[in-house]
Design an enzyme around this catalytic site. Structure first.
Site, PDB file in Angstrom:
ATOM      1  N   ARG A 127      25.680  38.057  79.125  1.00 25.98           N
ATOM      2  CA  ARG A 127      25.989  37.778  77.781  1.00 25.98           C
ATOM      3  C   ARG A 127      27.087  38.869  77.131  1.00 25.98           C
ATOM      4  NH1 ARG A 127      25.365  40.513  72.428  1.00 25.98           N
ATOM      5  NH2 ARG A 127      24.693  39.005  70.890  1.00 25.98           N
TER       6      ARG A 127
ATOM      7  N   SER B  70      21.126  51.128  70.734  1.00 30.94           N
ATOM      8  CA  SER B  70      21.945  49.823  70.709  1.00 30.94           C
ATOM      9  C   SER B  70      23.258  50.278  71.086  1.00 30.94           C
ATOM     10  CB  SER B  70      21.867  49.159  69.397  1.00 30.94           C
ATOM     11  OG  SER B  70      20.673  48.962  68.924  1.00 30.94           O
TER      12      SER B  70
ATOM     13  N   GLY C 194      25.581  38.553  67.227  1.00 31.25           N
ATOM     14  CA  GLY C 194      26.814  38.394  67.616  1.00 31.25           C
ATOM     15  C   GLY C 194      27.288  37.092  67.690  1.00 31.25           C
TER      16      GLY C 194
ATOM     17  N   THR D 137      24.818  48.234  66.267  1.00 35.56           N
ATOM     18  CA  THR D 137      25.774  48.312  66.678  1.00 35.56           C
ATOM     19  C   THR D 137      26.799  49.080  65.740  1.00 35.56           C
ATOM     20  OG1 THR D 137      25.719  46.164  67.722  1.00 35.56           O
ATOM     21  CG2 THR D 137      27.900  47.018  66.976  1.00 35.56           C
TER      22      THR D 137
ATOM     23  N   THR E  52      28.787  49.068  71.235  1.00 34.43           N
ATOM     24  CA  THR E  52      27.171  48.416  71.474  1.00 34.43           C
ATOM     25  C   THR E  52      26.925  48.279  72.748  1.00 34.43           C
ATOM     26  OG1 THR E  52      25.895  46.612  70.466  1.00 34.43           O
ATOM     27  CG2 THR E  52      27.931  45.845  71.354  1.00 34.43           C
TER      28      THR E  52
ATOM     29  N   THR F 126      28.248  43.966  62.358  1.00 33.83           N
ATOM     30  CA  THR F 126      26.798  44.500  63.022  1.00 33.83           C
ATOM     31  C   THR F 126      25.882  43.224  63.142  1.00 33.83           C
ATOM     32  OG1 THR F 126      25.062  46.221  63.406  1.00 33.83           O
ATOM     33  CG2 THR F 126      25.766  45.220  61.099  1.00 33.83           C
ATOM     34  N   GLY F 127      24.983  43.021  64.177  1.00 36.10           N
ATOM     35  CA  GLY F 127      23.990  41.948  63.882  1.00 36.10           C
ATOM     36  C   GLY F 127      24.097  41.078  64.933  1.00 36.10           C
TER      37      GLY F 127
END
Ligand code: GLY
Length: 335
Positions: free
Chosen positions: A222, A92, A248, A194, A212, A245-246
């Site tokens: 994107r 990632s 976005g 990330t 990331t 994190t996660g």
């Protein structure tokens, strides 16, 4: 559930507190408890300290040793994040990151210093150390964000080497995905990693960084939250810092890291601020069960907080020459 209670329960049951085996393999359990207690104690000076998203002992230790030795939090963040960017097993971040749906690995990163300076690269290809390029953007240009080809050309002009970031393993996984091309922009609840990192050095100064390759098999073009100031990262050296994190898109829509720092400015603890930022997301989304977001935060005293929507988020913390991995408390307790 408040974090102290959560950790206490985790310690008692022996299920929750995962000690970073690489680094703490020889650390006696009473020492681990002492480190945990120290992290939770409201001391005046709980630094130098580094906190990172996920179980990234090598990166966190690199940054931690640097600040223990008197380095600045800014150097620690850059060098720590670079460890993950170079790790081909981390899919990632950086080299070996998962590509977009067209097979291009595109990197997002940003860095922010004690003076509120910020640099970022978005949608950059062919350069491993996006965090280091972000720092160059911050220090060597009149701008704060460089994107795409411009970011890549800037990096090359600064001596960064052009590298194909699509490793055989990532290419194979992408080819497998292409068979169905089932495009669901859902971040894996357990594994998305990330890297966000926050550090306070011996001088009490806070810096942060975030790096990331973003959402796997995303649409071309994107950009997520990680390189966007206030969303993936925010630092105010008078108050504290936060990073995410996660998924976005959800962090972007709630300007999560800025929100957390502002909540701390209003008097909330890092833990309370992280919990409120997660609540802000879940109350706006009926479908929150389908994606993960995790936040970490630190205040000027070196107190830390972390919270996520779902289970399996964890943080790495380096303090007093030790690095530990701790599971995060989370919102969604239903199975
Ligand atoms: N949080 C990283 C991303 O959504 O790209």
């Amino acid at each position: 559930m408040k974090r102290r209670k959560f950790l206490k329960r985790a310690s008692l049951t022996g299920i929750g507190v995962a000690v970073g085996t690489t680094i703490l393999a020889n650390t006696p359990s009473n020492k681990v408890n002492e480190i945990e207690e120290n992290l939770l104690t409201n001391t005046k000076e709980n630094f130098p300290i580094v906190i990172s998203t996920w179980n990234v002992p090598n990166a966190t230790k690199k940054a931690g040793i640097l600040i223990e030795e008197g380095g600045t939090s800014l150097d620690a963040i850059e060098k720590g994040c670079m460890i993950e960017e170079a790790d081909l097993n981390n899919h990632s971040v950086g080299n070996g990151g998962r590509p977009d749906r067209d097979g291009h690995v595109t990197l997002d990163a940003c860095i922010m210093d004690k003076n509120g300076n910020y640099g970022s690269v978005v949608y950059m290809q062919n350069i491993v150390h996006a965090i280091a390029v972000a720092r160059k953007v911050m220090e060597d240009t009149p701008h704060v964000i460089l994107a795409g080809k411009g970011a890549e050309e800037f990096a090359i002009s600064k001596g960064f080497k052009k590298t194909n970031l699509l490793t055989e393993a990532s290419k194979k996984a992408w080819e497998e995905w292409k068979k169905e091309s089932n495009y669901q922009p859902l971040i894996n609840i357990e594994n998305h990693d990330t890297i966000g990192m926050l550090a306070i050095d011996k001088y009490g100064d806070i810096s942060g960084g975030c790096t990331t390759s973003g959402l796997a098999y995303k649409m071309a073009g994107r950009v997520g939250d990680s390189p966007i100031i206030g969303s993936g990262l925010f630092i105010d050296n008078q108050v504290g810092g936060a990073t995410a994190t996660g998924m976005g898109e959800e962090v972007l829509k709630t300007v999560g890291s800025f929100l957390i720092v502002e909540l701390m400015r209003q008097g909330k603890s890092p833990q309370e601020a992280c919990e409120e930022a997660i609540l802000r997301i879940v109350t706006k989304n009926d479908n929150y069960k389908k994606f993960q977001v995790g936040y970490i935060a630190i205040n000027k005293k070196g107190e830390t907080g972390y919270y996520s929507i779902h289970e399996y988020f964890s943080v790495s913390i380096y303090k007093d020459n030790n690095c530990i991995n701790l599971p995060s408390d989370f919102f969604n307790k239903t199975k």
